[in-house]
Each structure stands twice: as C-alpha cells, then as structure tokens.
Design a protein around this motif. Structure first.
Motif, PDB file in Angstrom:
ATOM      1  N   ARG A 446       0.849  -1.210  -0.135  1.00  0.00           N
ATOM      2  CA  ARG A 446       0.073   0.085   0.026  1.00  0.00           C
ATOM      3  C   ARG A 446       0.803   1.275   0.119  1.00  0.00           C
ATOM      4  O   ARG A 446       0.635   2.403  -0.697  1.00  0.00           O
ATOM      5  CB  ARG A 446      -1.010   0.083   1.179  1.00  0.00           C
ATOM      6  CG  ARG A 446      -1.653   1.297   1.265  1.00  0.00           C
ATOM      7  CD  ARG A 446      -2.890   1.213   0.020  1.00  0.00           C
ATOM      8  NE  ARG A 446      -3.746   2.376   0.110  1.00  0.00           N
ATOM      9  CZ  ARG A 446      -4.179   2.911  -0.962  1.00  0.00           C
ATOM     10  NH1 ARG A 446      -4.137   2.435  -2.228  1.00  0.00           N
ATOM     11  NH2 ARG A 446      -5.159   3.968  -0.912  1.00  0.00           N
ATOM     12  N   LEU A 447       1.853   1.402   0.717  1.00  0.00           N
ATOM     13  CA  LEU A 447       2.953   2.395   0.812  1.00  0.00           C
ATOM     14  C   LEU A 447       3.426   2.609  -0.588  1.00  0.00           C
ATOM     15  O   LEU A 447       3.445   3.969  -1.009  1.00  0.00           O
ATOM     16  CB  LEU A 447       3.859   2.206   1.987  1.00  0.00           C
ATOM     17  CG  LEU A 447       3.493   2.554   3.239  1.00  0.00           C
ATOM     18  CD1 LEU A 447       4.774   1.708   4.202  1.00  0.00           C
ATOM     19  CD2 LEU A 447       3.315   3.649   3.818  1.00  0.00           C
ATOM     20  N   GLY A 467      -2.597   9.592   6.874  1.00  0.00           N
ATOM     21  CA  GLY A 467      -2.550   8.229   6.331  1.00  0.00           C
ATOM     22  C   GLY A 467      -1.913   7.331   7.203  1.00  0.00           C
ATOM     23  O   GLY A 467      -2.087   6.222   7.346  1.00  0.00           O
ATOM     24  N   SER A 468      -0.517   7.943   7.954  1.00  0.00           N
ATOM     25  CA  SER A 468       0.095   6.873   8.739  1.00  0.00           C
ATOM     26  C   SER A 468      -0.779   6.466   9.597  1.00  0.00           C
ATOM     27  O   SER A 468      -0.657   5.058  10.268  1.00  0.00           O
ATOM     28  CB  SER A 468       1.315   7.733   9.221  1.00  0.00           C
ATOM     29  OG  SER A 468       2.056   8.250   8.109  1.00  0.00           O
ATOM     30  N   GLY A 603       8.530   5.138  10.522  1.00  0.00           N
ATOM     31  CA  GLY A 603       8.680   4.517   9.318  1.00  0.00           C
ATOM     32  C   GLY A 603       7.635   4.617   8.315  1.00  0.00           C
ATOM     33  O   GLY A 603       7.841   4.872   7.143  1.00  0.00           O
ATOM     34  N   ILE A 604       6.323   4.606   8.599  1.00  0.00           N
ATOM     35  CA  ILE A 604       5.245   4.656   7.570  1.00  0.00           C
ATOM     36  C   ILE A 604       5.016   6.162   7.281  1.00  0.00           C
ATOM     37  O   ILE A 604       5.145   6.340   5.901  1.00  0.00           O
ATOM     38  CB  ILE A 604       3.769   4.377   8.384  1.00  0.00           C
ATOM     39  CG1 ILE A 604       3.848   2.688   8.710  1.00  0.00           C
ATOM     40  CG2 ILE A 604       2.846   4.636   7.572  1.00  0.00           C
ATOM     41  CD1 ILE A 604       2.674   2.444   9.703  1.00  0.00           C
ATOM     42  N   PHE A 605       5.355   6.945   8.170  1.00  0.00           N
ATOM     43  CA  PHE A 605       5.334   8.359   7.878  1.00  0.00           C
ATOM     44  C   PHE A 605       6.428   8.695   6.860  1.00  0.00           C
ATOM     45  O   PHE A 605       6.149   9.560   5.799  1.00  0.00           O
ATOM     46  CB  PHE A 605       5.415   9.256   9.085  1.00  0.00           C
ATOM     47  CG  PHE A 605       5.390  10.839   8.829  1.00  0.00           C
ATOM     48  CD1 PHE A 605       4.183  11.538   8.644  1.00  0.00           C
ATOM     49  CD2 PHE A 605       6.752  11.458   8.907  1.00  0.00           C
ATOM     50  CE1 PHE A 605       4.095  12.892   8.275  1.00  0.00           C
ATOM     51  CE2 PHE A 605       6.549  12.850   8.702  1.00  0.00           C
ATOM     52  CZ  PHE A 605       5.209  13.530   8.571  1.00  0.00           C
ATOM     53  N   LEU A 606       7.367   8.265   7.002  1.00  0.00           N
ATOM     54  CA  LEU A 606       8.678   8.687   6.191  1.00  0.00           C
ATOM     55  C   LEU A 606       8.552   7.859   4.914  1.00  0.00           C
ATOM     56  O   LEU A 606       9.051   8.529   3.745  1.00  0.00           O
ATOM     57  CB  LEU A 606      10.056   8.383   6.717  1.00  0.00           C
ATOM     58  CG  LEU A 606      10.428   9.307   8.065  1.00  0.00           C
ATOM     59  CD1 LEU A 606      11.551   8.935   8.723  1.00  0.00           C
ATOM     60  CD2 LEU A 606      10.224  10.617   7.707  1.00  0.00           C
ATOM     61  N   ALA A 607       8.031   6.623   5.104  1.00  0.00           N
ATOM     62  CA  ALA A 607       7.929   5.837   3.746  1.00  0.00           C
ATOM     63  C   ALA A 607       7.080   6.182   2.591  1.00  0.00           C
ATOM     64  O   ALA A 607       7.281   5.847   1.816  1.00  0.00           O
ATOM     65  CB  ALA A 607       7.672   4.304   4.218  1.00  0.00           C
TER      66      ALA A 607
END
Length: 678
Positions: A446-447, A467-468, A603-607
């Motif tokens: 999804r990312l 979104g994160s 990690g989700i935020f930065l990815a």
C-alpha cells in the motif's frame, strides 16, 4: 501466470479472507471460555517451609519459644500455610521431640565404653505422650529400610536402638510429623505435606494410612520434594503412580507443581492428568535468593507471580547462615514478614495482590469452562488459521494460494488424527507468524501504491500523518487477528498449568522480520523477483556491507537472548520494569512501546516519501509480532495480556508522534539553512 488462473486466484483469495473472518468469529466464544476459566480461582496460599523454621529456631537459645514467636509474626504478616516435609531423626531433634546419639555418645550416657562393633543409632524420647505417636512411625520406617529396632532406655527416658549408622540414619525420611501438623492446624495454618519418592519400594497400604491422617487434618493439596513424585519407580512398577493418584483422588486431594525447575519432576505431568488437573502452580523463592535479595525485588517477584503467571501457591524459604563479617548468624524471617506485610511506606505483597482482586485462602484448581460445541468452533478456527497462512504464501507465490489452503486443510486433518497436540501447536505457531507478516507486507504494498500515485511523489505532512495513523491502525488490527486463533487452538488447561507450552518462540520472533525484509528487497521495485535477486548478488562486496551484516548479526543475537522466559535482563532494566509495573499496574513490553511501535509509525510516515524508510518498517515489525507473542504466554491471564498490548500501543503511538514531530522540525530547520546558504 495465465490470465484465467490469475482471475480465479484473485476471486478465491477474497473467499479466503471470508474464511479468516469466520474463523475469528468462531474463536471468540472459546476466548470467553478461557477468560471464565482464568477467573475461577482467586485464592492464594503463602506457605512457609516448616523445616526451615525448625532449622532457624535450632540456632536460638530457647528454640521452641522462638519458633512460636516467629509463627505468630508470619501469620500476622499473611502467611497462611505451612509445608511439612517427611520427617527425619534430625528434624525431630530440631523440633525438641527426641535426642539422637551415635554409639559413642550413647555409651557415655550409660557410663560405659562403646565396643568397636557397635555403630548403631540411639534415640531417646522427651515426651511420653508424643512417643506413643512417633515410635510407630520410626519403627515402621527403619524396619522398611531393613534395620532392626530394639528398645533402649537411659536416664529414665524410653528410646530406641536402630541398627544403622548415625550419619545414614538421621537422613532417612519417615511420615511427616503428625504432632507438628496438628499443632500448626490448631494455630490456624493450612497444612501441606511435602512428599518424596525416597521411601522405596512404594508401599500403597502405608501411604493410604498417611493420607487418612492428612485428610483428618483437612489437607487438600500435597507437594513433592526431589526429582520425582511419590510412586514413580523408574519403570519398575508404572502402576504405582496410578495407585497414588487414585488414593489422592479418594481423599479429595490435589497437588501443587513448582514452576521453573531445572529438570521437570518425573511423573508430574502423568499425575496431573490422572487427577484431571486438580493442580495449582507454585512459585518458590529459594533459601539462597531469600538471603541475598532485597525486599523490593522479592515483593515485585511475588506480585508478578500471582498476577501475571496464574500462580496460586507461593512457597517461602529461610535458612540460618553465618555472617562472618558481622560475626552473627543471620536469617531472613524479618525480611519475609516485612515484604508480605509492608515496610518503609510499601503496602506489601498481600495488600497489592488484594488490590488486583486476589484473596488469601486455600488455593483451588481452575474450574475449566468450555464453549458450547467447542470442538466444532476450534475446527472452524483451524480452517481460518489455514486460510490466513495460505494468504501469506500467496503473497510470495500467488499461483499456489488456493492449492496451499487445500493441502493445508487435508494435511492438518491427517496430522490431527496422528497427534492432535502437534497439529494444534504447529498451526498456532504458523498463524502467529502469518498474521503480522501478512499485515506488514500488505502495508508495504500500500505504501508503494500511495507513493507512486501522488502527483509529484511528495504528499503534504498533514496527509502523510493522517494516512500513517490509518495504515498503522489497519496493520495492527490485521496482526492481532492471530490472537483469537492462538487462544482457541491452545485453549486447554495443560497450557494454563504449563504442562504444555507454545512452541517456536524464536521462530515467531525472527521469521516475520526475515520475510518482510525478503519481500521489501525482492518484490516490487519495477523488476521481477529473479531480476532483483541477480541485481543484489551482482553488487560489489564492500567493507561497509560486511560491517552492516556484522551489526545486524550481533543485534539479532542480542534480540534472541531477550526472547522467551529465559531471556537475560540487566539490573537497570529490572528497575525500569519495576517502575513501569508500579506506575501502570501492568507492565507494557519495552520492545513494543519504546522501540517497535514508534519505529513503525515513524517508518510509515517517512516511507510515504522516502524509500529508505522501509528499513524502519522492517525493524518496527518487532512490535507487530510481539503483540501476538504476548498471547502465546498462555499461563498469563488473557485480560492482562489485552491491557499490556493496549498500553504498549497507546504509549508507542505517543512516542511515535513525538518522533514524527522531531523529524518535521528537523526538516524545517534543514530547509531554512539551505535557503539561507542559497
């Protein structure tokens, strides 16, 4: 893959998700039944080793007066039980019932010279009334050992002459002292005989007499001493254990089982099964630990044993030791009373466990509850688990997803016929691996979609944050789907009593991380799996790569040393754990709230902007699998595991949001510097 096969796999994969959902729903009544079982026994016994009390008292000027004084203190502090070992001549001497002499000492009492051929042991009774009770016990025991018994008198007191050397005789076990047991009962203590397998051969008729006397004293539970239960004969007569179990059951008695023994006690699992699990778990603090540990660690350990591990029997030891520095004989009895009753502002162990809903009382076995049609529900849950495992296989090998489900269902059924426990344990392990792995891989996919679908590849910070949080929540929910399956598949009382355990803890902690890393590296990136593999293998080997692999290997080894019940913990971390426990009442897992969840959210935020941030997601997978692993500790009450996971999530998200804020501030400062330099 042919288009038609891809179409059918796509349709059937959606059907597998419905099978997973139905499996989760089927597992819920089984989870409720386990919660009922765990709440069915809330009484706890704090039991003192009576032999240790006698040994400590024997170092005092007036042993019996000191013994009675300490018994009163212990009872006031919360000790409500006494464990009475099989008697020995030495112990009866500590109790003031007899004096024991070797041949030389006996000859001196009679004012004669002991002949070299005399190596007998001599016993004299101090109380004629007690002698009437103790004499038959001693006579039976030593006759059973093959020694001849003769009457002996000295100084107007009656006694016995035993045909056995002194050093040997004082160690041989006999029936637990009925006089001491009656006195303890009269003082309001529960009495727990502690039996051994040292009196051989096993004599069922004599043991039945013992149990009759125990029953008259209100004994409801026995303990064991040594490396085997009473009646265990190394295969010489396997029926002895069955006889002993039948006698215990006829007398309405169960057993207590010590946890964390270096070597499991022989015959214990079989005896518990024969008694239909009329058993409770016991936790012991040894003489050495009680001597060296301070009050606070003992207090924390006892509270955690009751609250976190379904322990209903706390066994306390004390021994007199010589302190050569201070020049005195020390014993930890004051430490025991302070720890239980409170000291220096501490509320004490008893008050703390009462605050958690436990009571001082007679420890009872769990009343096992089952869901209606539980076997059917477990079967449906098993199919749901197989479906989830098949979905994971399909993420790596899409063409085999449906085939994996069919083979898994048939194979599991066959294995269940051959070995139900093996099948259930294997399925619990595989679904425990599959759920967090599937959740994180779907997150990675999804990312990539979100990053590629944005117009300029750069989503705003607000959209990334929202979104994160949504993606974090979705992934977490999917990860914990494994929990109902594990609870339902392993919902047997043997797991609560740790006669059976969840297998494969190390695999559960390593495989999801490895599979996620494998997916991130080999799948996607606009190339085939083999193309990505060739590209990686063709990369030049540099010193930096070697150092990186070394660091990862060291970190992995350290991580493994921290998994399971035998994981090593530093003194600083023990204090930190105690702080968390005292602050929240239930300690969240450090690797979840302080490491895994924050890394995962950041990690989700930065990815959503940077490809390299996938490394943080791989590392953060630790928290996703750790939540599942929390429920694999089946001896921990389920409600407590729920609280632990929720605390970890709440604290972890807060720390992760702080990490995101720090990153954004850092990016803003960096951009401002760049503009100023330009």
């Amino acid at each position: 893959m042919p288009q038609w096969l891809h179409t059918w796999n796509s349709r059937l994969s959606k059907l597998l998700w419905w099978v997973v959902l139905v499996g989760v729903i089927a597992a819920l009544p089984v989870m409720y039944a386990r919660a009922q079982t765990e709440s069915s026994a809330k009484d706890v016994a704090f039991v003192m080793d009576y032999r240790d009390l006698l040994q400590v008292s024997s170092t005092k000027e007036v042993p019996q007066a000191y013994l009675q004084e300490e018994l009163a203190k212990l009872k006031a502090a919360g000790v409500n039980g006494m464990a009475v070992f099989e008697s020995t001549l030495e112990e009866l001497g500590w109790a003031g019932e007899i004096n024991v002499y070797n041949a030389t000492q006996a000859a001196m009492l009679e004012q004669r010279v002991s002949p070299p051929s005399d190596n007998r042991t001599y016993v004299v009774f101090h109380n004629a009334e007690h002698a009437a009770t103790l004499r038959p016990i001693i006579e039976w025991a030593f006759t059973h050992y093959g020694a001849d018994i003769k009457d002996w008198t000295v100084g107007g007191l009656s006694g016995l002459s035993i045909g056995m050397g002194y050093d040997d005789a004082i160690m041989h076990p006999m029936q637990p002292n009925p006089i001491a047991m009656q006195a303890l009962k009269d003082q309001g203590f529960q009495v727990f005989p502690r039996l051994s397998n040292r009196i051989l051969p096993f004599d069922a008729a004599e043991m039945n007499k013992w149990l009759d006397s125990f029953q008259a004293l209100g004994v409801t539970r026995v303990l064991f001493d040594g490396d085997a239960i009473t009646g265990y004969g190394e295969g010489k007569n396997p029926k002895d254990v069955k006889k002993f179990a039948q006698m215990l059951d006829e007398h309405g008695m169960g057993i207590a089982m010590f946890e964390n023994l270096k070597v499991p006690m022989k015959g214990m699992a079989k005896l518990a099964n024969l008694l239909e699990y009329n058993a409770v778990r016991a936790h012991s603090i040894s003489e050495g630990e009680m001597t060296v540990l301070k009050n606070a660690p003992i207090e924390d350990r006892l509270v955690l044993a009751v609250k976190d591990r379904n322990i209903r029997f706390i066994y306390l030891n004390a021994v007199a030791t010589k302190d050569t520095i201070k020049g005195l004989v020390y014993n930890p009895l004051d430490k025991i009373t302070e720890t239980l009753g409170g000291y220096d502002g501490s509320t004490g162990v008893i008050k703390k466990i009462e605050d958690f809903g436990f009571n001082l009382g007679e420890p009872k076995a769990f009343e096992v509850h089952s869901a209606p049609q539980q076997s059917v529900l477990k079967g449906v849950a098993a199919l749901g688990a197989i479906a989830l495992i098949s979905i994971l296989i399909g993420l790596f090998l899409p063409g085999l997803q449906v085939l994996a489900f069919v083979i898994g269902a048939i194979g599991s059924a066959g294995l269940y016929v051959l070995s139900p426990n093996t099948m259930l344990q294997a399925l619990a392990l595989f679904v425990g691996i599959a759920a967090p792995t599937t959740a994180v891989i779907l997150l990675v996919k999804r990312l990539r979609e979100l990053r590629e679908s944005s117009a300029d590849g750069r989503l705003s910070a607000a959209r990334r944050l929202g979104g994160s949080l949504i993606l974090f929540a979705r992934t977490t929910v999917l990860s914990i789907v494994a929990i109902p399956f594990i609870v339902a598949l392993l919902n047997e009382i043997e797991y609560n009593l740790v006669l059976q355990q969840f297998r494969g803890v190390s695999l559960l902690h390593l495989v999801p991380i490895a599979l996620v890393a494998l997916y991130v590296v080999l799948y996607g990136s606009g190339n085939t799996v083999f193309g990505n593999a060739r590209r990686i293998l063709a990369m030049p080997l540099t010193v930096l790569w070697i150092v990186g692999v070394g660091v990862i290997a060291v970190a992995g080894l350290y991580y493994l040393t921290r998994t399971g019940n035998a994981g090593t913990v530093s003194g600083v971390e023990l204090k930190f754990r105690s702080l968390l426990e005292n602050t929240f009442g239930v300690r969240p897992r450090t690797k979840e709230f302080l490491l895994g969840h924050p890394l995962f959210l950041v990690g989700i935020f930065l990815a959503l902007r940077y490809r390299w941030a996938m490394a943080l997601i791989i590392a953060g997978t630790i928290a996703q699998l750790s939540m599942v692993d929390t429920f694999a500790h089946i001896h921990t009450p389920m409600i407590l595991s729920v609280i632990r996971v929720m605390l970890g999530l709440g604290l972890g998200v807060c720390i992760g949001l702080v990490g995101i804020a720090v990153w954004q501030i850092g990016e803003g400062v960096k951009a401002r510097w760049a503009r100023q330099e330009a």
